[in-house]
Structures are given as structure tokens and as C-alpha cells.
Design an enzyme around this catalytic site. Structure first.
Site, PDB file in Angstrom:
ATOM      1  N   ILE A 142     -46.686  -9.962  24.253  1.00 43.05           N
ATOM      2  CA  ILE A 142     -46.449 -11.416  24.326  1.00 43.05           C
ATOM      3  C   ILE A 142     -46.706 -11.818  25.761  1.00 43.05           C
ATOM      4  O   ILE A 142     -45.962 -11.455  26.669  1.00 43.05           O
ATOM      5  CB  ILE A 142     -45.005 -11.822  23.976  1.00 43.05           C
ATOM      6  CG1 ILE A 142     -44.762 -11.701  22.483  1.00 43.05           C
ATOM      7  CG2 ILE A 142     -44.797 -13.284  24.367  1.00 43.05           C
ATOM      8  CD1 ILE A 142     -43.565 -12.478  22.010  1.00 43.05           C
ATOM      9  N   ASP A 143     -47.779 -12.515  25.932  1.00 46.13           N
ATOM     10  CA  ASP A 143     -48.069 -13.042  27.259  1.00 46.13           C
ATOM     11  C   ASP A 143     -47.486 -14.451  27.282  1.00 46.13           C
ATOM     12  O   ASP A 143     -47.694 -15.223  26.341  1.00 46.13           O
ATOM     13  CB  ASP A 143     -49.593 -13.084  27.448  1.00 46.13           C
ATOM     14  CG  ASP A 143     -49.959 -13.541  28.838  1.00 46.13           C
ATOM     15  OD1 ASP A 143     -49.168 -13.284  29.765  1.00 46.13           O
ATOM     16  OD2 ASP A 143     -51.016 -14.165  28.983  1.00 46.13           O
TER      17      ASP A 143
ATOM     18  N   THR B 246     -43.893 -15.185  28.060  1.00 49.24           N
ATOM     19  CA  THR B 246     -42.619 -15.092  27.331  1.00 49.24           C
ATOM     20  C   THR B 246     -41.829 -16.405  27.450  1.00 49.24           C
ATOM     21  O   THR B 246     -41.153 -16.798  26.521  1.00 49.24           O
ATOM     22  CB  THR B 246     -41.768 -13.936  27.881  1.00 49.24           C
ATOM     23  OG1 THR B 246     -41.753 -14.034  29.297  1.00 49.24           O
ATOM     24  CG2 THR B 246     -42.341 -12.610  27.486  1.00 49.24           C
TER      25      THR B 246
ATOM     26  N   ASP C  24     -41.633  -8.940  21.528  1.00 48.75           N
ATOM     27  CA  ASP C  24     -42.438  -8.156  22.463  1.00 48.75           C
ATOM     28  C   ASP C  24     -42.653  -6.725  21.954  1.00 48.75           C
ATOM     29  O   ASP C  24     -43.785  -6.236  21.848  1.00 48.75           O
ATOM     30  CB  ASP C  24     -41.653  -8.082  23.786  1.00 48.75           C
ATOM     31  CG  ASP C  24     -42.546  -8.307  24.974  1.00 48.75           C
ATOM     32  OD1 ASP C  24     -43.733  -8.547  24.770  1.00 48.75           O
ATOM     33  OD2 ASP C  24     -42.029  -8.230  26.103  1.00 48.75           O
TER      34      ASP C  24
ATOM     35  N   ASP D  88     -51.186  -7.018  26.007  1.00 51.10           N
ATOM     36  CA  ASP D  88     -50.014  -7.806  26.382  1.00 51.10           C
ATOM     37  C   ASP D  88     -49.413  -8.297  25.075  1.00 51.10           C
ATOM     38  O   ASP D  88     -49.954  -9.193  24.423  1.00 51.10           O
ATOM     39  CB  ASP D  88     -50.386  -8.988  27.285  1.00 51.10           C
ATOM     40  CG  ASP D  88     -49.147  -9.561  27.952  1.00 51.10           C
ATOM     41  OD1 ASP D  88     -48.043  -9.330  27.413  1.00 51.10           O
ATOM     42  OD2 ASP D  88     -49.263 -10.216  28.995  1.00 51.10           O
TER      43      ASP D  88
ATOM     44  N   GLU E 262     -47.829  -3.218  28.222  1.00 50.19           N
ATOM     45  CA  GLU E 262     -46.783  -3.697  29.110  1.00 50.19           C
ATOM     46  C   GLU E 262     -45.452  -2.972  28.882  1.00 50.19           C
ATOM     47  O   GLU E 262     -44.734  -2.683  29.826  1.00 50.19           O
ATOM     48  CB  GLU E 262     -46.598  -5.207  28.906  1.00 50.19           C
ATOM     49  CG  GLU E 262     -45.733  -5.800  29.968  1.00 50.19           C
ATOM     50  CD  GLU E 262     -45.742  -7.323  29.969  1.00 50.19           C
ATOM     51  OE1 GLU E 262     -46.323  -7.919  29.072  1.00 50.19           O
ATOM     52  OE2 GLU E 262     -45.134  -7.881  30.886  1.00 50.19           O
TER      53      GLU E 262
ATOM     54  N   ASP F 279     -52.703  -9.114  31.627  1.00 49.65           N
ATOM     55  CA  ASP F 279     -52.568 -10.571  31.714  1.00 49.65           C
ATOM     56  C   ASP F 279     -53.924 -11.260  31.818  1.00 49.65           C
ATOM     57  O   ASP F 279     -53.991 -12.490  31.782  1.00 49.65           O
ATOM     58  CB  ASP F 279     -51.729 -10.959  32.943  1.00 49.65           C
ATOM     59  CG  ASP F 279     -50.242 -10.772  32.685  1.00 49.65           C
ATOM     60  OD1 ASP F 279     -49.834 -10.898  31.516  1.00 49.65           O
ATOM     61  OD2 ASP F 279     -49.504 -10.491  33.643  1.00 49.65           O
TER      62      ASP F 279
HETATM   63  N1  LIG Z   1     -45.350 -13.587  41.001  1.00 51.48           N
HETATM   64  C1  LIG Z   1     -46.182 -13.608  39.963  1.00 51.48           C
HETATM   65  N2  LIG Z   1     -47.439 -14.018  40.131  1.00 51.48           N
HETATM   66  C2  LIG Z   1     -48.273 -14.057  39.093  1.00 51.48           C
HETATM   67  N3  LIG Z   1     -47.949 -13.692  37.823  1.00 51.48           N
HETATM   68  C3  LIG Z   1     -46.714 -13.267  37.603  1.00 51.48           C
HETATM   69  C4  LIG Z   1     -45.768 -13.207  38.656  1.00 51.48           C
HETATM   70  N4  LIG Z   1     -44.613 -12.749  38.154  1.00 51.48           N
HETATM   71  C5  LIG Z   1     -44.834 -12.517  36.842  1.00 51.48           C
HETATM   72  N5  LIG Z   1     -46.093 -12.837  36.495  1.00 51.48           N
HETATM   73  C6  LIG Z   1     -46.740 -12.710  35.192  1.00 51.48           C
HETATM   74  O1  LIG Z   1     -47.342 -13.897  34.771  1.00 51.48           O
HETATM   75  C7  LIG Z   1     -47.516 -13.802  33.367  1.00 51.48           C
HETATM   76  C8  LIG Z   1     -47.310 -15.134  32.741  1.00 51.48           C
HETATM   77  O2  LIG Z   1     -48.240 -15.978  33.284  1.00 51.48           O
HETATM   78  P1  LIG Z   1     -48.225 -17.529  33.004  1.00 51.48           P
HETATM   79  O3  LIG Z   1     -47.211 -18.131  33.900  1.00 51.48           O
HETATM   80  O4  LIG Z   1     -49.608 -17.949  33.291  1.00 51.48           O
HETATM   81  O5  LIG Z   1     -47.853 -17.683  31.573  1.00 51.48           O
HETATM   82  C9  LIG Z   1     -46.528 -12.808  32.864  1.00 51.48           C
HETATM   83  O6  LIG Z   1     -47.212 -11.718  32.324  1.00 51.48           O
HETATM   84  C10 LIG Z   1     -45.772 -12.428  34.091  1.00 51.48           C
HETATM   85  O7  LIG Z   1     -45.444 -11.081  34.130  1.00 51.48           O
HETATM   86  P2  LIG Z   1     -44.090 -10.567  33.484  1.00 51.48           P
HETATM   87  O8  LIG Z   1     -44.380 -10.524  32.036  1.00 51.48           O
HETATM   88  O9  LIG Z   1     -43.892  -9.261  34.096  1.00 51.48           O
HETATM   89  O10 LIG Z   1     -43.049 -11.587  33.856  1.00 51.48           O
HETATM   90 MG   LIG Z   2     -48.182 -11.257  30.381  1.00 50.08          MG
END
Ligand SMILES: Nc1ncnc2c1ncn2[C@@H]1O[C@H](COP(=O)(O)O)[C@@H](O)[C@H]1OP(=O)(O)O
Ligand SMILES: [Mg+2]
Length: 883
Positions: free
Chosen positions: A673-674, A676, A589, A671, A612, A822
Site C-alpha cells: 500500500i503506497d 497509507t 498492507d 509496495d 516493504e 515507491d
Molecule cells: N521524508 C520522506 N521523504 C519522502 N518520502 C517519504 C518520506 N518519509 C516517508 N516517505 C514515503 O513516502 C511515501 C508516500 O508518498 P506520498 O506522500 O507521495 O504518498 C511512503 O512510501 C513513505 O514511506 P513510508 O511508507 O515508509 O512512510
Molecule cells: Mg510507499
């Protein structure tokens, strides 16, 4: 650089000057304002873009020195812009020189490689590389870097290197002791000399790993250094002193970890050499030379454009200094209503155009407030023409229509279409007025959306804002795209807009339809326009596309960052994941963000970045080991010499470049790493980068290292895809692996209309998207197929290339707001592939509220055809909060 004292002295001098009185005197003075010798070189000024950039640079510097400093804010801004342009021209010229030198080197290397290709030569080189006695001094011609370069340049040399690395791999995997010669061979095969071991962090890390594997690690290492010091006896004493082992940060916790690191390193080398070997069959030197020439060509075009802009700025400054604007100000803001708006062809009615030219002063330096419609301000003339009919409406016509011949002589044929370019000079009537210029439709292709609109106005930032505000915006069949100058205007302020229409459309009319001031209702237009057709454009390719450079930089950045992620991923051992240890994803990341931010810093140093991560956590003492790994990876895949010596501080600094939190008119969002969780599971993840200008995403680049290569082809048919789009320019995909040389392939969403044949996708994580809600929506629509579940913005890519039709992201929590990084890149890719992206209530995503999509809830992305039905189904099921 101008010093404060110089500025003050200039200011004093300027206040003493009364300037020339007569017209001739003014003209002479104007010419001389460019600096000494300007008169004799006047022709070069009129030859704007063709002028020698160095000459322009010198002129600009001369002018700036001569210019006085008691200037208005506007003038100061213009002078700053001129200085900036002059600097950039210089930089670009230097880059061209460097490129050309590189092209020369490529030819030379090719010649040497051909010579070195014989087995005898390879034998000799390999002996020199591996026999220590041969290379006593660190800087001798036996430097490992040189020998390695020559070996890598030939087929036989590369074959030998691949064999050698396989042999090294074998003993690294087997042995438990690494004596002096083992260490020496490894260092040399990496292209370094003993002296580098103490200096280069990458090599230190190799030594740290060997020590961790070798129970006598310290002693063997010392023996190595003792021998190195002995052989470096003839060197500078400083160099000898530095040949000693110092413990580096980020040592290895266990022997397994160290071995995994070393084997990974070897595998990377072998892979690279094999890729080179494969590519050599396709004449890499020739291709590289071509790429260099293309880069040179691109840079030259940039230099020409900057040169033209610089001269315009200098001319305008000159005019401003000579009092031009004031002389015509009253004239320019005179309501044009009495006689209808004045629209003149500068070619056809040069006299008028000349009279108007001095009237142009500013370049719409007002901040971009949006582009009409939502949030565009109360007095936008959209209200005066909320849904314009297909033809130019009579009320507008009565206010005056700028007739442009249906086949502008300035337009050149591109396939079936024309590329006319019109330049308009405008003067704002009053505060708050935001004019709209619909360009009447001209052909079927226009209705088909095959038209892009761009505006050039003022500084680069404003241009890009304006472009984004208007670029390619088609209001629908039968309507013209609307051209919104950048933001609110100030009374009497003048600006110049360059409107370029591309595609098959032949605009027949440019309508001046300015609306009224605040609260007064529509009023007669007070804008005056002068239109000019640009010269012929030979081909679409020859034209510099909007955001071309931004897109190239974005793609290169996400590619490199994706390589880093892949390298980290390869190094993860299962037991690390079993322990639920998240540190690998943390390393990837931060490393990914550092590389992307660094790339942006290099190419667009002034652009803010909303990303991020920040480095606060990474800087904590408890995270020293993680930081060490981040730095090592950044150096490892950063490529090029420049990153080899990157320090931890550099890396943290790059990461923190992403610390912008508030909305800006132009910014990037990353982002690193989208997805993770997908990364840890070795499933889908993405590196996403987007440029937002004027609240709209205009460039998107999305690297999906684990997504299958499909229609993008490629000999491997493997995994790793990059998606990219520029607003108005379509969406494309191509393999992530650079060794697969192929043109990007345009992608389109699926054209299917029958829900029974459709597929939808959603997050793997039910905490990120409510699976139950999505299932209910699919059932209501009649989508029978099970959902495609995948992590990250790869979902956007999958819809964009037609493998799924709908992406549903249904809110799971009332308080969660989606993050812009995202969605920005992915949303543009889908839109440019012909799809539609909104939130669950059907509202467009608003990228103008800082880090979050705070005006939106959830996301719905579709192939476009089914979008309305999806939104209706969501509403019917009561799943659209606040809609
Ligand atoms: N409650 C939530 N609703 C929607 N997206 C979320 C939620 N919590 C985290 N995310 C984010 O969804 C993204 C991943 O999406 P996907 O499931 O489609 O792969 C991540 O960037 C994550 O953020 P984070 O990186 O802060 O955890
Ligand atoms: Mg992401």
C-alpha cells in the site's frame, strides 16, 4: 530426481568411456545421446518447436539420465536448465489440459444453467438450499456448493440469491438472536454445509460474529451443532466429532464490529451477484470460454518456445560432450581483424554457418554487469563510440559491416513495417570486452523511436537481463540502438544472441564494433557473427511480446491485492480512525503483500522480491488479532479454492518472500500500500509492483483503487484504475473493476509546452515532499495553477495520462533516500507514456542499489517537454543537493 548415488555412478561410468572415434560413430552416438529411440525419431528433433512436448520431455529426461556427471560448471548449468525446461513443459501441458477441461465445464454449465433457468427449478433449488431436513449428510448431492453453483449459473437463480441476501442483510442488521435455522440458512447461502462450520476459517469467523451479536451466542451455536450432529448421524464418526465449536483466533471485540463484518460480507456477495447479473447480458460463458482459449493459446506458444529452447540446450550439450567446442575453439577466437569480422547469413551461406555452429558453447552465462554507459565498466566500447554519428562511421566500416538486404525476406509486413529477426553467434575476444553493435537507422520511424530491440541469449534469466539491458533503447535521432550482450565476457567464451528488431525500421546494417580490452584502447574487433533471419512473423499480436507473462501476472496480482485493500477499507469504522488506530492499514498492507508475493511465487518461483514489509512484527503474540484479520482477508479475496484454507503460517511465509534486500539482476519490488495516509483518509493510494532486470524497470503495474476512471471509459465511469507498462511496449490504463470488460487504453503524457497551461502535483504530506520548494520552482517556471496534491504513486498515473505535467518530490531531509518500491512502477508508466523521470539533479533513477535509490535525491517526473527547464530551475534555486 537423480539421487546422489546415481550421480556418482554416472560419473564413474563416464570416466571409463572413451567415446566413439570415427565421425560416423560420433554422429551415431550424438543421436543416441537423446535417449533410446532417438534415431527413429530424428525428424522430431529437427522439427524443434513443433515436436510433441511430452516427447521432448521424455527425450530430455532420457538424455539427462544418460549424461555423465563429470561435467564443467557450464555443462552442469545447461543440464539444470534442460531439466528445468522439461519440468516446465510438463507443467504447462498439464495447465493446458486443465484449461481445456474448464472450457468443457463452461459449456456444460451453460447447458445446465439454461435448464435450471426456469422458475420451477429455482424454486426447487432454493427449497433444497434452505430446508435443513432435506440435507442430512454433509456430502449428499444436496451439498450447498452444488446447489449454489447451479443457482448462480442462471439469471433467475441469481435474482433469487440477490433477494435472499438482501433479506439476510435485513435480519442481520436488525436481530439480536440467531437461532439454529438462521445460522443454517446463512451457512448454506454462503455455499457451505454444517460440517464446514468447524473446519473452514471463513465460516468459523461468521459464527464468531453471530456469537458476538447474540447474547445467547454460545447456546444458540451449540444448539446448531447438536442438530448438525444429529443429522450427520450417518456420517463418519470423525466428521461428527468435528462438528463442535472451538474458539478461533481473531474473535470480535464488540457487537458493532461483528455486525459490520457480517454486513460487509453480505454486501460483497450482493455486489458480486449483481456484477454477474450485469455481465450475463454480454454472454459471460462465451467470453470466459474465449478467455480460456486465449490462455491455452498463450500456454501453447510458451510450450513451443520452451521446447525449442530445450532442444537447443540438448543439442549444445550433445556437442559439448562430443568435444565440438574444443575442436573449433582456436578457430573461433582467432582475431577476425585480418579479414574483417565474419558475418554470414546462415541461409545464404549455410556452409559457414554449419562450421560456426559447433563453436557455440555457452550462452553468455556471465552475470549481467549493466548495459554500457553508467557503471558498465572501464572498457566498454561506448568509449570508442560515445556519440556515434548518424551514418556508420568509417573506422567501424573499415572493420567490417554486415550488410543486410534492406528488405529482408524473413521480415513480414506489419502495417507499414517489417519484423526481421536476426540471430548472431558471437565469441568474446577477451575479458572485459563489452561489444556494442549499433544497428544503423533505416527509416524515419526508427528515428521516431518506433523500434524495439530484444536479445535472446542463454537461460531465461539472461535473456530477460539482456532484453532489459537493451530493450527498446534508442540513443536518439540518427543513431542506432546499441546491443550490449549480457555483461562482461570471458576470453574465448561463446554466446548466441538473438536480435529482434520490430517496428517500421528496416535495419540496413548490423555493425560489429567491438571495443578494446582493458587499458589498451580500442582494438580491432574479434567477434565473429553469423546472422540468420527468422521466419515470417504474421502479426504483432501473434508475436510473444517481451515480459508478456510477467506483465499479466503483475496486473492480476495488483488487482487482487487492491481488492483486498478495498475490502479492508470498507470495513473501517470512523471511530477506529478517530482513535488514530493504524491497524486497518496494517491489515491491508500485510494482506496485500501476502497476495502479491503468493502470485509471484506461483508464476516466478525463482525471482527474488524486494518488498516493504516483513512478517516479524505480525508474528508477535500481541499482534495475533491483526494476523487473524490478515489471514481472513487473504482467504476472503484470495479467490479460488486454493486460498480458502491458507494458514497464518502460509500468509507469513508469503509476506517474507519479499525479504530480499540486496540488488539482483532480476527482481520484483512491491509496495503493498503506497500512500497509507491516503488509504486511511479514503483518498488516493496504490498497490505497486515492478520487475527490475539489469537495473532497469521493465514491467510496472499500478493499481489505484480511488483514482477516477477517465479516458479508460467503462460503463460505470467510477473509480479504480490500473496502469501498466512494459519497457518498449507503451503504457496503458484500464478500470480496476474486472466486471467492466474493456481493452486497456494507451495513455500519453500531455503534449502542452506552455507552463502557463501546466499543472504540477506533489504529496499531500509536506513531510514527504517540500511544498515550499515546489512552489518556488513552479513560480520560476511560470506554472500558475495550484498544485494537485495527492498521496501515493497515483501521481505518476496522473502525469502519465496527461492530467498533470510535472510531479515534484523535493527532498525534505538530507538523510532520506527514496525507496525503490515507491517509484519503480510509476516511473516506468510515465516513461512509457512519453514522459521523463529523473531525480532533482536530472540523474536517471538507479534501481541497482538494493532497497533504496541511494544514488538519487528526490524525484522529478514530467511530460518530457518541460523536463530540462524544471531541472534547470531546481539548480538555479539551489535545490539540487550534490548536483
Ligand atoms: N521524508 C520522506 N521523504 C519522502 N518520502 C517519504 C518520506 N518519509 C516517508 N516517505 C514515503 O513516502 C511515501 C508516500 O508518498 P506520498 O506522500 O507521495 O504518498 C511512503 O512510501 C513513505 O514511506 P513510508 O511508507 O515508509 O512512510
Ligand atoms: Mg510507499
Amino acid at each position: 530426481m537423480t539421487t546422489e548415488a546415481q550421480i556418482l555412478a554416472n560419473r564413474r561410468n563416464a570416466s571409463l568411456s572413451t567415446g566413439p572415434k570415427t565421425r560416423r560413430g560420433k554422429a551415431r552416438s550424438r543421436r543416441e545421446g537423446y535417449g533410446p529411440g532417438a534415431r527413429s525419431q530424428g525428424a522430431a528433433i529437427t522439427e524443434a518447436g513443433r515436436a510433441d512436448p511430452r516427447w521432448i520431455e521424455e527425450r530430455a529426461a532420457g538424455f539427462l539420465r544418460a549424461a555423465y556427471s563429470g561435467a564443467s560448471e557450464e555443462e552442469k548449468a545447461m543440464r539444470k536448465r534442460a531439466a528445468e525446461l522439461a519440468r516446465k513443459i510438463g507443467e504447462a501441458e498439464r495447465a493446458v489440459a486443465a484449461y481445456l477441461e474448464r472450457a468443457g465445464r463452461i459449456v456444460e454449465d451453460r447447458r445446465r444453467a439454461a435448464e435450471a433457468g426456469g422458475p420451477g427449478r429455482v424454486l426447487e433449488l432454493s427449497r433444497r438450499l434452505m430446508a435443513w431436513e432435506q440435507s442430512a449428510a454433509a456430502d449428499s448431492s444436496d451439498g450447498a456448493g452444488r446447489i449454489l453453483g447451479e443457482l448462480e449459473g442462471s439469471r433467475a437463480g441469481r435474482a433469487w440469491l440477490i433477494r435472499t441476501w438482501r433479506w439476510i442483510r435485513e435480519w442481520l442488521g436488525r436481530k439480536g438472536r440467531f437461532g439454529v435455522m438462521d445460522r443454517y440458512r446463512l451457512v448454506r447461502a454462503l455455499g457451505h454445509d454444517p460440517i464446514h462450520v468447524a473446519r473452514l476459517p471463513r465460516v468459523r469467523e461468521v459464527f464468531a460474529a453471530l456469537n458476538a451479536l447474540d447474547p445467547r451466542g454460545g447456546l444458540d451455536g451449540e444448539a446448531f451443532f447438536a442438530r448438525a450432529r444429529e443429522l450427520a448421524a450417518g456420517c463418519d464418526p470423525m466428521a461428527r466429532d468435528s462438528l463442535a465449536w472451538r474458539e478461533a483466533a481473531g474473535t470480535f471485540a464488540s457487537a458493532e464490529e461483528a455486525r459490520a463484518f457480517l454486513l460487509n460480507l453480505v454486501d460483497e456477495r450482493v455486489r458480486r451477484l449483481e456484477a454477474l447479473q450485469a455481465a450475463s447480458d454480454a454472454e459471460p460463458a462465451g467470453r470466459e470460454a474465449l478467455a480460456v482459449m486465449a490462455a491455452v493459446e498463450g500456454l501453447r506458444r510458451e510450450v513451443e518456445a520452451m521446447g525449442r529452447e530445450l532442444l537447443r540446450v540438448v543439442e549444445d550439450l550433445q556437442r559439448m560432450r562430443k568435444g565440438g567446442p574444443r575442436a573449433v575453439e582456436g578457430d573461433a577466437i582467432r582475431p577476425a581483424a585480418a579479414s574483417g569480422p565474419e558475418v554470414r547469413s546462415r541461409q545464404g551461406e549455410g556452409g559457414t554457418a554449419k562450421r560456426l555452429r559447433p563453436a557455440w558453447r555457452g550462452r553468455g552465462r556471465t552475470p549481467c554487469r549493466g548495459h554500457g554507459g553508467r557503471g558498465g565498466g572501464a572498457a566498454t566500447p561506448r568509449s570508442s563510440g560515445a556519440s556515434p554519428p548518424a551514418a556508420v562511421p568509417e573506422p567501424w566500416r573499415s572493420r567490417g559491416v554486415a550488410a543486410i538486404p534492406p528488405r529482408p525476406p524473413g521480415g513480414a509486413r506489419i502495417g507499414a513495417g517489417f519484423v526481421p529477426s536476426l540471430e548472431c553467434r558471437v565469441t568474446a575476444p577477451r575479458t572485459g570486452a563489452a561489444p556494442v553493435w549499433p544497428v544503423e537507422k533505416g527509416s524515419k520511424a526508427f528515428r521516431g523511436g518506433d523500434l524495439g530491440v530484444g536479445i535472446r541469449s542463454g537461460s531465461r534469466d539472461e535473456r530477460t537481463q539482456a532484453r532489459a539491458a537493451t530493450g527498446g533503447r534508442i540513443d536518439g535521432p540518427g543513431e542506432g540502438p546499441r546491443v550490449h550482450p549480457a555483461g562482461p565476457t570471458r576470453r574465448g567464451r561463446r554466446g548466441r544472441l538473438r536480435l529482434r528488431l520490430t517496428g517500421a525500421a528496416i535495419p540496413t546494417r548490423l555493425v560489429n564494433a567491438s571495443g578494446g580490452g582493458k587499458g589498451r584502447g580500442p582494438s580491432l574487433p574479434r567477434w565473429r557473427l553469423a546472422t540468420r533471419r527468422a521466419g515470417p512473423v504474421e502479426s504483432r499480436r501473434a508475436m510473444s511480446q517481451p515480459f508478456e507473462l510477467e506483465q499479466a501476472a503483475a496486473v492480476a496480482a495488483v488487482r487482487r491485492a487492491a481488492r483486498l485493500c478495498q475490502a479492508v477499507r470498507r470495513g473501517i469504522r470512523p471511530e477506529v480512525l478517530d482513535k488514530k488506530d493504524k491497524s486497518p492499514v496494517t491489515v491491508a498492507d500485510f494482506g496485500s503483500q501476502a497476495l502479491v508475493c503468493r502470485a509471484l511465487l506461483e508464476s516466478f518461483p525463482e525471482d527474488p522480491v524486494i518488498a516493504e514489509e516483513d512478517s516479524a512484527e505480525l508474528r508477535q503474540a500481541s499482534n495475533a488479532a491483526v494476523l487473524g484479520q490478515v489471514v481472513a482477508h487473504v482467504r476472503g479475496v484470495g479467490g479460488g479454492e486454493s486460498l480458502v484454507d491458507a494458514t497464518a503460517e502460509d500468509v507469513c511465509g508469503w509476506i517474507d518472500r519479499g525479504g530480499t534486500a540486496e540488488y539482483r539482476d532480476r527482481f520484483w519490488t512491491i509496495d503493498p500500500i503506497d500512500g497509507t495516509k491516503g488509504f486511511l483518509r479514503n483518498e488516493q493510494y496504490a498497490v505497486a509492483l515492478a520487475l527490475v532486470v539489469g537495473g532497469r524497470v521493465v514491467v510496472g503495474a499500478l493499481a489505484c483503487p480511488n483514482l477516477a476512471v477517465r479516458g479508460e471509459g467503462g460503463p460505470t465511469g467510477g473509480v479504480g484504475v490500473v496502469f501498466t507498462a512494459v519497457r518498449g511496449g507503451g503504457a496503458f490504463a484500464f478500470p480496476l473493476d474486472e466486471a467492466i470488460a474493456m481493452e486497456p487504453v494507451p495513455i500519453r503524457v500531455n503534449a502542452a509546452d506552455d507552463p502557463a497551461a501546466m499543472r504540477f502535483c506533489e504529496s499531500v504530506e509536506s513531510g514527504h515532499s517540500a511544498h515550499g520548494d515546489a512552489a518556488a520552482i513552479a513560480a520560476k517556471l511560470g506554472i500558475a495553477a495550484p498544485p494537485i496534491r495527492m498521496d501515493s504513486q497515483a501521481k505518476y498515473g496522473v502525469v502519465a495520462r496527461g492530467e498533470a505535467d510535472v510531479y515534484l518530490r523535493m527532498p525534505t531531509r538530507a538523510d532520506y533516500r527514496e525507496k525503490i518500491w515507491d517509484h519503480a512502477a510509476g516511473a516506468l508508466v510515465i516513461e512509457e507514456a512519453g514522459g521523463v523521470v529523473t531525480d532533482v539533479a536530472g540523474r536517471p533513477l538507479e534501481f541497482r542499489h538494493g532497497r533504496e535509490l541511494s544514488a538519487n535525491r528526490g524525484v522529478v517526473a514530467t511530460n518530457g517537454r518541460i523536463h530540462d527547464r524544471v531541472i534547470r530551475a531546481i539548480a538555479d534555486l539551489g535545490l539540487a543537493p550534490g548536483a
